[in-house]
Design an enzyme around this catalytic site. Structure first.
Site, mmCIF file in Angstrom:
data_model
loop_
_atom_site.group_PDB
_atom_site.id
_atom_site.type_symbol
_atom_site.label_atom_id
_atom_site.label_comp_id
_atom_site.label_asym_id
_atom_site.label_seq_id
_atom_site.Cartn_x
_atom_site.Cartn_y
_atom_site.Cartn_z
ATOM 1 C CG ASP A 4 0.441 -2.507 6.199
ATOM 2 O OD1 ASP A 4 -0.518 -2.602 6.989
ATOM 3 O OD2 ASP A 4 0.381 -1.853 5.136
ATOM 4 C CE LYS A 19 -7.579 0.043 6.159
ATOM 5 N NZ LYS A 19 -8.072 0.498 4.875
ATOM 6 C CG HIS A 41 -1.914 0.998 1.372
ATOM 7 N ND1 HIS A 41 -1.655 2.297 1.761
ATOM 8 C CD2 HIS A 41 -3.244 0.929 1.143
ATOM 9 C CE1 HIS A 41 -2.791 2.977 1.770
ATOM 10 N NE2 HIS A 41 -3.778 2.177 1.395
ATOM 11 C CB CYS A 67 -3.741 3.353 -1.567
ATOM 12 S SG CYS A 67 -4.825 4.713 -1.204
ATOM 13 C CD GLN A 69 -7.094 -4.434 4.106
ATOM 14 O OE1 GLN A 69 -8.044 -5.125 4.466
ATOM 15 N NE2 GLN A 69 -7.244 -3.160 3.810
#
Ligand code: PMP
Length: 405
Positions: free
Chosen positions: A199, A225, A122, A363, A202
């Protein structure tokens, strides 16, 4: 027994209509909807207990402070961090990633050093490293991926040199849905004595996270999220690293003593929490994580993987549809194209039927460049989505696909 219908009743927005159709919310990778318990926690906090944290001896300040610090402990439990001193509240994963890039860069990056990220990051795990590498005259190197959307682990191994100082990589791609083999990536980084950040924007909502088992050095995610409000996020880091990094921002709360000439800094985690934080958001994040723990993240994972498999099959049955990203292990999101249709047109037509999907570059412009597409349509799932919603969306997509033929 995972009772999705009763779970849906916990989310007021799911009972609403959009363009005269019941809302089908398939944009969960962008943000998730909030259960009533989270909404109530916010309303309750601003209605009854609001007061700034840490600096008050009065009752309301103590309640706010307790809620904030309890939320920190809930995060600690949720990701199995060894200590709540290692949980830093930020405004989101973007800030968490920037915090590490900037402070690690300042402390450890020198001319000629190298940082590794993947080519499927991202923008928020790419651009901060571009900025920091340019500032310190370091080089950014990229783990490539293949057409299926799978990272090339052999190429990753070959990227390491004695100049490699840091690795930062996405756990689950928000665009391709690929679940990256982060345990392998972490072990390889450590075999070169290089720290690695994950990261988790997600992954935190889709699968169990155990930072001690993973043994990564930093893990970052956003509250919004994972069914919590916007404006709150987390950076977890190993204490040994957080102690070595300089402060990110100066201000209230992050200090121990201040004179006009010199400041000494507060202990962890406060050293990285300058100014009034989003303490209500942190409290609501704690409520959201407890909501998930009640449902059981493994149960959510099972339900969502059934949704992913079913949606993949339904999309594959539509001849005009091409799925972009076919990794053997995927979670959360499916990107696709419909022959002859611009993704934005498809998104607009689905919206008229009450179906919210995201279209565009998500993104991740380098991913679009790799596949040579202007953008994709993306369906992404949350714990409350159903097979019936997928059936409905697939029917509409099939109908639209023939229109564009
Ligand atoms: N990383 C990934 C993988 C993401 O999916 C996102 C959000 N789409 C981000 C980082 C940035 O998240 P936020 O905007 O909440 O900071």
């Amino acid at each position: 027994m995972y009772d999705v219908q009763s779970i849906r009743n916990d989310f007021p927005i799911l009972g609403s209509t959009v363009n005269n159709h019941p809302l089908v919310y398939f944009d969960n990778a962008a943000t998730t909807q909030k259960p009533q318990a989270v909404i109530d926690a916010i309303v309750e906090a601003y209605s009854r207990t609001n007061s700034n944290i840490h600096r008050g001896i009065h009752t309301l300040s103590q309640i706010s402070t307790t809620q904030y610090e309890q939320a920190r402990k809930t995060v600690q439990t949720f990701i199995n961090a060894p200590s709540d001193r290692e949980i830093i509240f930020t405004k989101g994963v973007t800030e968490s990633l920037n915090l590490v890039a900037q402070t690690f860069g300042e402390a450890f990056l020198h001319e000629g050093d190298e940082v590794i990220v993947s080519a499927m990051e991202h923008h928020s795990n790419l651009v901060p490293w571009q900025i920091v590498c340019a500032r310190h005259k370091a080089t950014l190197r990229f783990i490539p991926f293949n057409k299926a959307g799978v990272l090339d682990v052999e190429a990753y191994k070959n990227l390491f040199t004695e100049k490699t100082k840091f690795v930062s990589v996405v756990h689950i791609s928000n665009t391709l849905g690929t679940v990256n083999p982060i345990q392998t990536l972490i072990d390889i980084a450590h075999s070169h004595n290089v720290p690695i950040m994950i990261d988790g924007a997600q992954s935190i909502q889709h699968c169990p996270i155990d930072v001690q088992k993973l043994d990564c050095d930093f893990f970052a995610f956003s509250g919004h999220k994972v069914y919590a409000p916007t404006g709150i996020g987390v950076l977890w880091g190993k204490e040994k690293w957080l102690e070595k990094l300089p402060p990110y921002q100066g201000g209230g709360d992050m200090i121990e003593t201040v004179t006009l000439e010199k400041t000494t800094y507060n202990t962890l985690p406060f050293k990285f929490e300058a100014g009034t934080t989003n303490y209500v958001g942190a409290h609501a994040l704690g409520v959201a994580l407890r909501y998930i723990m009640n449902l059981g993240i493994e149960n959510i994972q099972r339900h969502e993987s059934e949704l992913m498999a079913y949606a993949t099959q339904k999309l594959q049955e539509i001849p005009q549809v091409t799925i972009i990203g076919n990794a053997p292990e995927k979670a959360g999101a499916i990107s696709f194209e419909v022959a002859g249709a611009h993704p934005a047109d498809l998104g607009m037509i689905l919206d008229k039927q009450g179906i919210a999907i995201r279209t565009g570059t998500h993104c991740t412009e380098p991913i679009m460049q790799f596949y040579g597409v202007p953008g994709t349509a993306r369906m992404s799932f949350g714990l409350y989505n159903t097979m019936e919603e997928i059936d409905y969306a697939a029917r509409i997509i099939a109908r639209v696909a023939t229109m564009f033929e």
